[in-house]
Write a protein that holds these residues in place. Structure first.
Motif, PDB file in Angstrom:
ATOM      1  N   ASP A   3      26.836  98.118  15.130  1.00  0.00           N
ATOM      2  CA  ASP A   3      27.229  99.095  16.137  1.00  0.00           C
ATOM      3  C   ASP A   3      26.233 100.255  16.051  1.00  0.00           C
ATOM      4  OD1 ASP A   3      28.738 100.360  18.061  1.00  0.00           O
ATOM      5  OD2 ASP A   3      30.412 100.829  16.719  1.00  0.00           O
ATOM      6  N   ALA A   4      25.287 100.336  16.981  1.00  0.00           N
ATOM      7  CA  ALA A   4      24.224 101.346  16.938  1.00  0.00           C
ATOM      8  C   ALA A   4      24.811 102.746  16.830  1.00  0.00           C
ATOM      9  CB  ALA A   4      23.352 101.242  18.177  1.00  0.00           C
ATOM     10  N   LEU A   5      24.155 103.574  16.038  1.00  0.00           N
ATOM     11  CA  LEU A   5      24.620 104.950  15.855  1.00  0.00           C
ATOM     12  C   LEU A   5      24.078 105.832  16.965  1.00  0.00           C
ATOM     13  CD1 LEU A   5      26.133 106.800  13.711  1.00  0.00           C
ATOM     14  CD2 LEU A   5      23.845 107.577  13.161  1.00  0.00           C
ATOM     15  N   HIS A   6      24.945 106.668  17.491  1.00  0.00           N
ATOM     16  CA  HIS A   6      24.556 107.678  18.476  1.00  0.00           C
ATOM     17  C   HIS A   6      24.845 109.046  17.875  1.00  0.00           C
ATOM     18  CE1 HIS A   6      23.970 104.711  21.637  1.00  0.00           C
ATOM     19  NE2 HIS A   6      25.093 104.154  21.211  1.00  0.00           N
ATOM     20  N   ILE A   7      23.901 109.960  18.070  1.00  0.00           N
ATOM     21  CA  ILE A   7      24.028 111.326  17.570  1.00  0.00           C
ATOM     22  C   ILE A   7      23.987 112.267  18.764  1.00  0.00           C
ATOM     23  CG2 ILE A   7      23.052 113.101  16.077  1.00  0.00           C
ATOM     24  CD1 ILE A   7      21.517 110.783  14.652  1.00  0.00           C
ATOM     25  N   ASP A   8      25.060 113.012  18.962  1.00  0.00           N
ATOM     26  CA  ASP A   8      25.129 113.982  20.046  1.00  0.00           C
ATOM     27  C   ASP A   8      25.375 115.371  19.457  1.00  0.00           C
ATOM     28  OD1 ASP A   8      24.891 112.144  22.263  1.00  0.00           O
ATOM     29  OD2 ASP A   8      26.929 111.497  21.777  1.00  0.00           O
ATOM     30  N   SER A  22      28.698 108.482  16.418  1.00  0.00           N
ATOM     31  CA  SER A  22      29.464 107.298  16.795  1.00  0.00           C
ATOM     32  C   SER A  22      28.636 106.070  16.466  1.00  0.00           C
ATOM     33  CB  SER A  22      29.841 107.327  18.278  1.00  0.00           C
ATOM     34  OG  SER A  22      28.686 107.382  19.088  1.00  0.00           O
ATOM     35  N   GLY A  23      29.294 105.081  15.874  1.00  0.00           N
ATOM     36  CA  GLY A  23      28.627 103.860  15.453  1.00  0.00           C
ATOM     37  C   GLY A  23      28.600 103.760  13.942  1.00  0.00           C
ATOM     38  N   THR A  29      20.735 104.219   9.397  1.00  0.00           N
ATOM     39  CA  THR A  29      20.948 105.335  10.321  1.00  0.00           C
ATOM     40  C   THR A  29      21.100 106.691   9.632  1.00  0.00           C
ATOM     41  OG1 THR A  29      23.348 104.939  10.353  1.00  0.00           O
ATOM     42  CG2 THR A  29      22.018 103.828  12.044  1.00  0.00           C
ATOM     43  N   ARG A  36      18.462 115.061  12.012  1.00  0.00           N
ATOM     44  CA  ARG A  36      19.016 115.821  13.147  1.00  0.00           C
ATOM     45  C   ARG A  36      19.795 117.035  12.649  1.00  0.00           C
ATOM     46  NH1 ARG A  36      18.775 118.657  16.913  1.00  0.00           N
ATOM     47  NH2 ARG A  36      19.986 118.395  18.812  1.00  0.00           N
TER      48      ARG A  36
END
Length: 122
Positions: A3-8, A22-23, A29, A36
């Motif tokens: 599940d690819a990690l997303h950073i917002d 998320s992920g 990751t 970040r």
């Protein structure tokens, strides 16, 4: 399949920023998350809230990244607060003792409110 990690970064105001993950937070990751977060600290946001509600998996590399981020935030006069921790990750934090130095809140909104409260009392 991972599940690819997303950073917002849904919030950055003054010294405070929210980093939402998320992920999968793992060996592949964790370096990106750390980078970040350290960029946010360097940009003048040493008080971080990590929204972990979307984390589907976390290994020791993810936990290590959280400790590294906490240390860097502390050195910059800031802090790291966790929000919306998934149950499995919450248990890992307790087993490792990390819950003793990383404050946690049930939601990002609660973490932000607590941070604002900290600022008004200092």
């Amino acid at each position: 399949m991972t599940d690819a990690l997303h950073i917002d970064v849904p919030h950055a105001d003054g010294t405070l920023a929210v980093i939402a993950l998320s992920g999968e937070f793992d060996i592949t990751t964790a370096p990106a998350v750390r980078t970040r977060a350290l960029d946010l600290i360097a940009d003048g946001h040493p008080d971080l809230v990590a929204d972990l509600s979307g984390v589907t998996f976390c290994d020791s590399s993810g936990l290590g990244a959280l400790v590294g981020i906490w240390r860097c935030a502390k050195e910059a006069g800031g802090s790291l607060t966790l929000a919306t921790i998934p149950d499995r990750l919450n248990r890992m934090l307790g087993v490792t003792g990390m819950d003793t130095f990383l404050p946690a809140h049930p939601s990002t909104e609660a973490a932000l409110a607590a941070r604002r409260g900290d600022r008004t009392t200092t």
